[in-house]
Structure formats: structure tokens, C-alpha cells
Design an enzyme around this catalytic site. Sequence first.
Site, PDB file in Angstrom:
ATOM      1  N   LYS A 129       0.862  -1.187   0.000  1.00 13.75           N
ATOM      2  CA  LYS A 129       0.000   0.000   0.000  1.00 13.75           C
ATOM      3  C   LYS A 129       0.893   1.229   0.000  1.00 13.75           C
ATOM      4  CE  LYS A 129      -2.434   1.483   3.783  1.00 13.75           C
ATOM      5  NZ  LYS A 129      -1.886   2.847   3.988  1.00 13.75           N
ATOM      6  N   GLU A 197      -9.522   7.450   3.857  1.00 21.27           N
ATOM      7  CA  GLU A 197      -9.422   7.725   5.300  1.00 21.27           C
ATOM      8  C   GLU A 197      -9.942   9.120   5.616  1.00 21.27           C
ATOM      9  OE1 GLU A 197      -5.706   6.667   7.114  1.00 21.27           O
ATOM     10  OE2 GLU A 197      -6.221   7.651   9.018  1.00 21.27           O
TER      11      GLU A 197
HETATM   12  O1  KIV Z   1      -1.140   2.366   8.682  1.00 24.69           O
HETATM   13  C1  KIV Z   1      -2.322   2.028   8.797  1.00 24.69           C
HETATM   14  O2  KIV Z   1      -2.719   1.325   9.748  1.00 24.69           O
HETATM   15  C2  KIV Z   1      -3.249   2.440   7.755  1.00 24.69           C
HETATM   16  C3  KIV Z   1      -4.706   2.173   7.986  1.00 24.69           C
HETATM   17  C4  KIV Z   1      -5.230   3.075   9.019  1.00 24.69           C
HETATM   18  C5  KIV Z   1      -5.473   2.232   6.733  1.00 24.69           C
HETATM   19  O3  KIV Z   1      -2.855   2.991   6.784  1.00 24.69           O
END
Ligand code: KIV
Length: 279
Positions: A129, A197
Site C-alpha cells: 500500500k 481515510e
Molecule cells: O497504517 C495504517 O494502519 C493504515 C490504515 C489506518 C489504513 O494505513
Amino acid sequence: MSSASSVSALYGGNAGRRVTVRDIGAAKARHERWPMVTAYDAMTARVFDEAGIPVMLVGDSAAMVVFGYDSTLPVTVDDLISLTAAVVRGSSRAMVVADLPFGSYQASPQQALESATRFMKEAGAHAVKLEGGTRVLPQIETLVSAGIPVMGHLGLTPQSVNVFGGYRVQGRGQSGEELMADAKALEHAGAFSLVLECVPTDLANRVTTALSIPTIGIGAGPGTDAQVLVWQDLMGLTEHPAKFVKKYADLAGEMHRAVRTFADEVVTGAFPTAEHSYS
Ligand code: KIV
């Protein structure tokens, strides 16, 4: 398994193999909602895996909830690789997504590829991600063409907290149209899913309808395809959780009670007894 799993093949279904990006895309086509949680170690990963959670995120939130920093910025690729490897070892069904931490992908597509490759090779991650819109499109294209599935992240992207001037709702007013354009561009670049978010519910709903990839909300209202929470938030370990957090357990209270009981029994001599001793 709860009755909800009978209406969701992704949550709780298909044990015996890992969830894939194809499964996640198919869930969107079936209009099926699903849960994602963060995980940072093998034991909690095993519990969440056995509970049927289909996707676990080794978030850079580890900086705060594991390492005790006051933002996500200090955590490193090396830090997150160890945690990701533990989550992969502790699970057998969930897809494990690793967050690319601050400073590990922004410089160039080549930097992103080197960082993401480490997560895939050294930790066994199944996807990565990264945060941001238009400015990270070349990174996403490079990763996807190298065979690395990418989850996008828009709205309140915590790695940019210093630009935002705090943890605030994003996408109100005209900036909502920019977020919508970013979301479409991320899908076009090949992202297989998108975290939204802290954005207004209406905007999250519009993005969810406009995209054919699943949206994963956190503070984005009930209309996204999936919902994610940091596990320490949902279990009641976090001291001052955000408005979007629902507390499903009081682990802090339970741990406090248990450790106090242990301590009291050590002091009084009630522990250990013969039951917990060797002859
Ligand atoms: O780092 C994280 O836990 C996240 C989530 C809140 C989506 O990016």
C-alpha cells in the site's frame, strides 16, 4: 462463523488457500462488504486469520501502536519487513498487505520498486500500500507492471500530516473533486483497491460508485465496500481513539486486571502452586 459470513464469501470463506486480488475484485462485483484489520505480529495474525478476516494490513501505524512514535513518519522499511514476515508466518488464508513507509517510495518509481520488492521477497507480502494521488501514479504503474499488487490510500494520508497541519477530515468542498479525480487515476494506473481515510460519507459513496475496484473506508462512513480499523483501536487498547473508532473489546482493562492478579498472586505466594510446578 457468524451468520454474516454466510452472505460473504470473502469474509470467512474459502479456507485452504490465500485470498487473492481476484477474490477481492469479485467481491466488489457481488456488492459484498468485507473487513480488513491491521496486524503486526504472528499471534494476533493467527487469531484474525482464524476469525476469517480476508485482508490484513501491516500498516505504518506500527510506528505509533508498536514502536511508540507520535506519527507514522519514523518507521522504516526494515522495521516493517520484520513485522510483515511475522504476520505472513502467522496466517494462512488472509492476503497480507504491507505499507510502504514514508521516504521509501516518494523519490521515484525505481525507489518504490526496490522497497516493494523487499517486502515481497524478504517478508512474503502479497501486496503493498502507498499513500497519495496523482504524484504517485508513476510509482503505481511501475509496481503493477512488475507484478506487485498495489492498494492506494487517499484522504487523510498520515504520512502528509505536516502538510495537512494535523489529523483532519479531507475532501470537503472543492477538494472532494480533486480526491475523486485522484481515485479514478489510481484505478486507471492499476491499483486493485483504495483506502479512503477520514473523508465525508457522501464523497466516499460517490467514489465507491464511480470505481470498479473496492474502496476500504476508515472514517469514511458506511458506504464503502470494505472497512478497516487498527486492531488496537477496535480492541480498546488505544487511549484517545478517533471519532471513527468503535471499541469492540476492553483489552486494556482486561490486561490490567490480569497482570494485577498475577502480580498480587506473586506477592502473596498464591502463584505458582504445585499445578504449575515440576516434580
Ligand atoms: O497504517 C495504517 O494502519 C493504515 C490504515 C489506518 C489504513 O494505513
